[in-house]
Motif scaffolding. Sequence first.
Motif, PDB file in Angstrom:
ATOM      1  N   ALA A 156       0.832  -1.214   0.000  1.00 24.54           N
ATOM      2  CA  ALA A 156       0.000   0.000   0.000  1.00 24.54           C
ATOM      3  C   ALA A 156       0.860   1.255   0.000  1.00 24.54           C
ATOM      4  N   MET A 157       2.015   1.209   0.654  1.00 22.60           N
ATOM      5  CA  MET A 157       2.882   2.391   0.728  1.00 22.60           C
ATOM      6  C   MET A 157       3.433   2.781  -0.643  1.00 22.60           C
ATOM      7  N   LYS A 158       3.334   1.883  -1.618  1.00 24.53           N
ATOM      8  CA  LYS A 158       3.885   2.133  -2.952  1.00 24.53           C
ATOM      9  C   LYS A 158       2.859   2.687  -3.934  1.00 24.53           C
ATOM     10  N   LEU A 159       1.635   2.891  -3.482  1.00 29.09           N
ATOM     11  CA  LEU A 159       0.559   3.288  -4.386  1.00 29.09           C
ATOM     12  C   LEU A 159      -0.179   4.505  -3.838  1.00 29.09           C
ATOM     13  N   SER A 160      -0.195   5.585  -4.585  1.00 27.36           N
ATOM     14  CA  SER A 160      -0.914   6.781  -4.142  1.00 27.36           C
ATOM     15  C   SER A 160      -2.405   6.504  -4.031  1.00 27.36           C
ATOM     16  N   SER A 161      -2.923   5.569  -4.827  1.00 27.10           N
ATOM     17  CA  SER A 161      -4.339   5.221  -4.767  1.00 27.10           C
ATOM     18  C   SER A 161      -4.722   4.605  -3.430  1.00 27.10           C
ATOM     19  N   GLN A 162      -3.707   4.136  -2.670  1.00 25.37           N
ATOM     20  CA  GLN A 162      -3.954   3.572  -1.346  1.00 25.37           C
ATOM     21  C   GLN A 162      -3.336   4.432  -0.246  1.00 25.37           C
ATOM     22  N   GLY A 163      -3.038   5.685  -0.576  1.00 22.43           N
ATOM     23  CA  GLY A 163      -2.510   6.603   0.416  1.00 22.43           C
ATOM     24  C   GLY A 163      -0.999   6.667   0.477  1.00 22.43           C
ATOM     25  N   GLY A 164      -0.319   5.834  -0.311  1.00 23.60           N
ATOM     26  CA  GLY A 164       1.140   5.812  -0.314  1.00 23.60           C
ATOM     27  C   GLY A 164       1.730   6.757  -1.342  1.00 23.60           C
ATOM     28  N   VAL A 165       2.908   6.411  -1.828  1.00 20.74           N
ATOM     29  CA  VAL A 165       3.621   7.236  -2.807  1.00 20.74           C
ATOM     30  C   VAL A 165       3.968   6.364  -4.005  1.00 20.74           C
ATOM     31  N   ASP A 166       3.545   6.782  -5.185  1.00 17.45           N
ATOM     32  CA  ASP A 166       3.852   6.022  -6.390  1.00 17.45           C
ATOM     33  C   ASP A 166       5.353   6.000  -6.649  1.00 17.45           C
ATOM     34  N   ALA A 167       5.826   4.896  -7.190  1.00 18.33           N
ATOM     35  CA  ALA A 167       7.241   4.767  -7.538  1.00 18.33           C
ATOM     36  C   ALA A 167       7.600   5.737  -8.656  1.00 18.33           C
ATOM     37  N   TRP A 168       8.805   6.280  -8.593  1.00 15.50           N
ATOM     38  CA  TRP A 168       9.387   6.914  -9.770  1.00 15.50           C
ATOM     39  C   TRP A 168       9.773   5.780 -10.719  1.00 15.50           C
ATOM     40  N   ASN A 169       9.852   6.053 -12.004  1.00 14.41           N
ATOM     41  CA  ASN A 169      10.119   5.038 -13.023  1.00 14.41           C
ATOM     42  C   ASN A 169      11.158   4.028 -12.532  1.00 14.41           C
TER      43      ASN A 169
END
Length: 550
Positions: A156-169
Amino acid sequence: MKQKLLLTLWCLFLLSSITAQKKRNCYTMDNFEYRKIKNPSIKDKLDELEKFTQKKLLEIKEKDQKIERDIIKIPVVVHIIYSNDDENISMKQIQSQIDVLNEDFRRLNSDKTEQWLQAADSGIEFYLAQVDPNGNLTNGVTRKFSSRTSWGTADAMKLSSQGGVDAWNTSEYFNMWVCNIGGGILGYAQFPGGEAATDGVVMGHQYFGSSDKGTDFYLSAPFDKGRTTTHEVGHFLNLRHIWGDGGCGVDDFVEDTPESDGSNFGCATTHESCGSLDMVQNFMDYSDDACMNLFTIGQKNRMRAVLEEGGVRNELALSDKTTNLSCSASIPSGLSASNITYDEATISWEQVTNASYEIRYRPVGANDWFLITASQIPTIIKDLTGLTEYEVQVKSICPSESSDYSPTITFITTETPPMYCESAGTNVSDEHIQIVQIGTINNTSETNTGYSDYTDISTNLEKGIEHTITVTPEWSDTVFKEGWGVFIDYNQDYDFDDEGEVVYVKEPSSEVPFTGTFVIPDNALSGATRMRVVLKFNSTPDACGIFSYG
């Protein structure tokens, strides 16, 4: 979902107290066995990866002199997600971890010894990225405040859709997420070959950095020397645990590491098993941080195999995120807020040449700031509370310096409208609702995010007669049993709790399409009415709730 995580090497370090000593344990192979049951094809995928690795190892062995001269430099971005001031770890603590990685992977660590002659310099280095994905200069760190205090191990921490932060490429940046995982877990890594969106490593704040390199760091002994991250990066680069996650005779796929009957804790330097002395000082064992000090030649070659030409991580090895651009971190001017709604606002300011930015905001009178990293002007801040006055500041960031925060501006959000309850699947790579057909609606989903809003589509249905709804799911690979349900807010009161509003539910089945019938009651209100369709893996769904798969 079930498959998305199958190529993930989960290293879930758990702290426990046994005989007054902190110990760590890894659930990697337990999780792997569970995933094989869910998706038997995972074994074939990993077998192919291992075949390539062994072939590459032979090539490296033949060209060892050339390989020794090549230093691979990997750009890193660190995503800090924090819920309190302690967890918002300092730039100095972050840099201490990068320093430890470079020392450990280049065999420059001051605690190295000559006990194991096969100890090696891997020729791999790490640096904080100086250029972000938008071409702006950065210090290689993003920061985000969250009220969430535990993130678990479902990415979840890796996905903004779940409140986290999306990975850079992830083919250009080595992503590291630092957050409180919960359950006493120190960290985990994704094995090469997994899904790009979640590729990287995750560590707890208290195990990221080294107490040898500064004071006032937020760290917890005996895992306070930065070796949890060294261990996890080893997994990221295709290393297994040194004991092979089994007893004597079980292989870690490295020739020059001695066999062991299991993991070692503390610093058991005299422990023998399988007829030889255990290499408890290896970074891929479970010894305390202060006991670890080496990778071997075989481990070096295995890590470099995935980074060399043809390897899964070769693009990352070739990525250059350094810069010669100049950047002067001056205080941004012209801060303003616009497009203000009940839950978001657009923040603008004057550009600082080549810089990226940190925005902090909070309700007026609150103690804690919400903080996000931004590289675009304007930037939208989200998840605000209705009818609340907020204060906002911004500062500029360059690779080697940051400005002070700007003067404060304030704005007031609008009133929150009535809202329906949440319903979403958090892991959606295996199945989703592909088509919904009812009346004149024949809608194919264009997104697969766990929840999609199609309230701009409508059909007219008559009261008192039978209507048919057909739902067609789509699976990415394995066909699973899915339960599904239809819910209609007949009295338009923003819930599905009233009598008759659970329109149709079906027990889990893999037969498709799913078809059900229902009759709209005569007392249903006329006009725009919300319908919700839910698909849930191996379970009959409710109208509301966040669940793992579906």
